[in-house]
Design an enzyme around this catalytic site. Sequence first.
Site, short mmCIF file in Angstrom:
data_model
loop_
_atom_site.label_atom_id
_atom_site.label_comp_id
_atom_site.label_asym_id
_atom_site.label_seq_id
_atom_site.Cartn_x
_atom_site.Cartn_y
_atom_site.Cartn_z
N GLU A 1 -37.55 29.25 -37.28
CA GLU A 1 -36.13 29.44 -37.22
C GLU A 1 -35.88 30.45 -38.53
O GLU A 1 -34.91 31.36 -38.32
CB GLU A 1 -35.30 28.34 -37.34
CG GLU A 1 -35.34 27.55 -35.78
CD GLU A 1 -36.42 26.80 -35.74
OE1 GLU A 1 -36.31 26.07 -34.60
OE2 GLU A 1 -37.09 26.48 -36.56
N GLN B 1 -32.91 28.50 -30.33
CA GLN B 1 -32.95 27.70 -29.13
C GLN B 1 -31.77 26.64 -28.93
O GLN B 1 -31.19 26.50 -27.95
CB GLN B 1 -34.31 27.13 -28.92
CG GLN B 1 -34.57 26.62 -27.40
CD GLN B 1 -35.96 26.54 -27.18
OE1 GLN B 1 -36.16 25.35 -27.51
NE2 GLN B 1 -36.74 27.42 -26.68
N PHE B 2 -31.51 25.72 -29.75
CA PHE B 2 -30.39 24.75 -30.15
C PHE B 2 -29.71 24.76 -31.34
O PHE B 2 -30.47 24.85 -32.27
CB PHE B 2 -30.92 23.39 -29.80
CG PHE B 2 -31.35 23.28 -28.30
CD1 PHE B 2 -30.32 22.98 -27.34
CD2 PHE B 2 -32.42 23.43 -27.80
CE1 PHE B 2 -30.67 22.61 -25.97
CE2 PHE B 2 -32.98 23.16 -26.52
CZ PHE B 2 -32.10 22.75 -25.50
N ALA B 3 -28.60 24.47 -31.64
CA ALA B 3 -27.68 24.55 -32.81
C ALA B 3 -28.48 23.45 -33.85
O ALA B 3 -28.32 23.68 -34.99
CB ALA B 3 -26.40 24.45 -32.54
N ASP B 4 -28.79 22.20 -33.12
CA ASP B 4 -29.62 21.39 -34.10
C ASP B 4 -30.68 21.70 -34.72
O ASP B 4 -31.09 20.93 -35.72
CB ASP B 4 -29.93 20.25 -33.07
CG ASP B 4 -28.55 19.74 -32.08
OD1 ASP B 4 -27.77 18.96 -32.72
OD2 ASP B 4 -28.43 20.34 -31.30
N ILE C 1 -31.08 24.91 -36.25
CA ILE C 1 -30.64 26.22 -36.89
C ILE C 1 -31.05 25.87 -38.36
O ILE C 1 -31.13 26.92 -39.18
CB ILE C 1 -29.27 26.58 -36.70
CG1 ILE C 1 -28.94 28.11 -37.30
CG2 ILE C 1 -28.14 25.69 -37.49
CD1 ILE C 1 -27.72 28.76 -37.09
N PRO D 1 -33.51 25.31 -40.48
CA PRO D 1 -34.54 25.99 -41.35
C PRO D 1 -34.32 27.42 -41.57
O PRO D 1 -34.65 27.84 -42.42
CB PRO D 1 -35.66 25.76 -40.48
CG PRO D 1 -35.56 24.60 -39.68
CD PRO D 1 -34.21 24.56 -39.29
N HIS E 1 -29.57 17.90 -29.20
CA HIS E 1 -29.43 18.98 -28.30
C HIS E 1 -28.01 19.10 -28.00
O HIS E 1 -27.43 19.77 -26.99
CB HIS E 1 -30.25 18.99 -27.13
CG HIS E 1 -31.52 19.08 -27.27
ND1 HIS E 1 -32.36 17.74 -27.63
CD2 HIS E 1 -32.73 19.97 -27.08
CE1 HIS E 1 -33.61 18.35 -27.64
NE2 HIS E 1 -33.85 19.56 -27.50
#
Length: 678
Positions: free
Chosen positions: A399, A421-424, A426, A428, A468
Amino acid sequence: MRAYRLMHTAAELARLYEENKAVTARYVHATARGHEAVQLAAAFHLRPTDYAAPYYRDDALLLGLGLAPYELMLQLLAKRDDPFSGGRTYYGHPSLRREGFPMIPHQSSATGMQAIPATGMAHGIKYLESQGLLKTADQRPVVLCSIGDGAMTEGEVSEALQMAVLHELPIIFLVQDNDWGISATGAEMRAMNAYEFAAGFKGLHRLKIDGADFAVSYAGLAAAFAHARDTRGPVLVHATCPLLAHHTSGVRREKYRGDNLAQHEPHDPLPRLHRQLLDMGLATETELDDLAAQARTTVSTDYQRALQAADPDPATFADHEFAPPAVTEEAGERSPVGAEKVTMVDAALHAVDDILREFPEALFYGQDVGGALGGVFREAALLAQKHGAARVFNTPIQEAYIVGSTAGMSAVGAKAIVEIQFADYIWPGLNQLVEELSKSCYLSNGQFPVQSLIRVPVGAYGGGGPYHSGSVESTLLNIRGIKVVYPSNAADMKGLLRAAFLDPNPVVLLEHKGLYWSKVPGTEDARTPEPATGYVLPLGQAAIAQPADPEQTRRGATCVVITYGMGVYWAKTASQQFPGRVEILDLRTLNPLDYAAVERAVRQHSKVLVLTEEPLLNSFAESLAGRIQRTCFQHLDAPVFTLGAANLPAVPLNVALENQMLPNAEKVAKTLGELLGW
């Protein structure tokens, strides 16, 4: 001889700063003392068509490129005419876009951070070369990433090295190893040096040099630059150097070095070069004395000039938060005759497809968006097949690289669309988003805005679970210098995505997974007729998603729900219990915020609910409610109501637990009943 004069110049800078601590120590700085030889050797090999990412000890490198001591002092003293930042950032943190010089985008202080944007520059160069879009391709430009040995243990440096070898990028990583971090030695911080560490990256050409010997450094870097220019592949140069000055002006060597300084002093590159020039018959003692005197005079004269230079005008303190937007008006057909309704995910897919066809400098990359899959939500379906693997491709699970590389891409003229891919996941990438992207325009005094479009699927959608289902807008909105966009329907998605791509600033586009296909009950209106190709919607303009009945408004019987994303549909469903009495304002963009539209709605209805999917405590929604209370107090007939998720660290997997945590139409209806009855 030029190296000798400039080495003396760098040493004189360090001496002058030390002798004038009462003035110079006001602002923290580091100098190149001990590193001058390898820095000058690197500078002498850089061409005006190259790119560089120095680090904060590289003032000798900057002198070698042709910058005057006066210019460096303007930055040291935070003066108005500091050519890098206009007095905004530390000494030795260049941002340079000048004819006849290599381009140097904004450089931050965070250790090792420059490796990813520098690799992004090399990545952009390779892409533009492959498409015939690079005007300087005949010069075979390369990127120099200068970095300290302590930074090599950063995980983000490993991400940069991985991508450099994976894509065979034209970049030189110059590692200046003085065996110190701040007060920690190499033995304390690492199990191996940079040369040994780099052996694990297959395809990374490695060199070891004595960085305190100018002739050796020059020859070694000649080989490194030749390799990068000829093969278009990456090189790592491990240069050992003594550390002769303080770590920085704020961390004094006498506090922790002990007798270590005496061990480093015999390796001083300046007397070594002095002896070599005499031994080789290239200069006489008198000639060398003259060069040293020239350096001393130049530094002294430039310092007196710099002291008298003007300070920045305080009135300019807020200039260059953002570069001016490219899109200021809605344009194109929003609802063409005969247009079929599309889902939000397809509207986004078509918008990216249109951009890739129209803008050859555009790329799209992230995890699983390339190849046959085309994204875990099929949001990039067939794009790789249509536009080729050079333009639409998968990255490693990195990320930080995905986000930070866009700064480098922007600097060389490539235009990146990337996806987390998923906000969770983000988090890094926040290091790069904060330090490299968000600050670049402001700290470079407007020279280097970063064009970057970062797509982030967000939100809960029924059993997505704790990793997710997250909403991250409040965290993002605490980062200054980025824009945050949150569409709630297909037409807005297509228009806002294009505007975000065209904007010269970093834009994070939040895309609610529960709205992608309109499968969640009550979200059918997220499907809209598809706008025409080229439709664009300016950032920072809210829209009325549902008007209240004018007569009810005239009687004072209405309220406004201020929301975005899934909140629009919870409010629509809930408002059916209060026909004509609920207006819904869809913010669409959270920064810049259309606060004028907010104030108009509040003054018109006098009762307000701010609705969010995020946990409410300390959220953007609470902040907005507080602002409304402050600026619209005299127009309110009730307290500003807020509604959001429960203040828990994650969304639970069990659907019943998820429903308890999150807002829904039933909870919104209960809150609206209380508000309207006030």
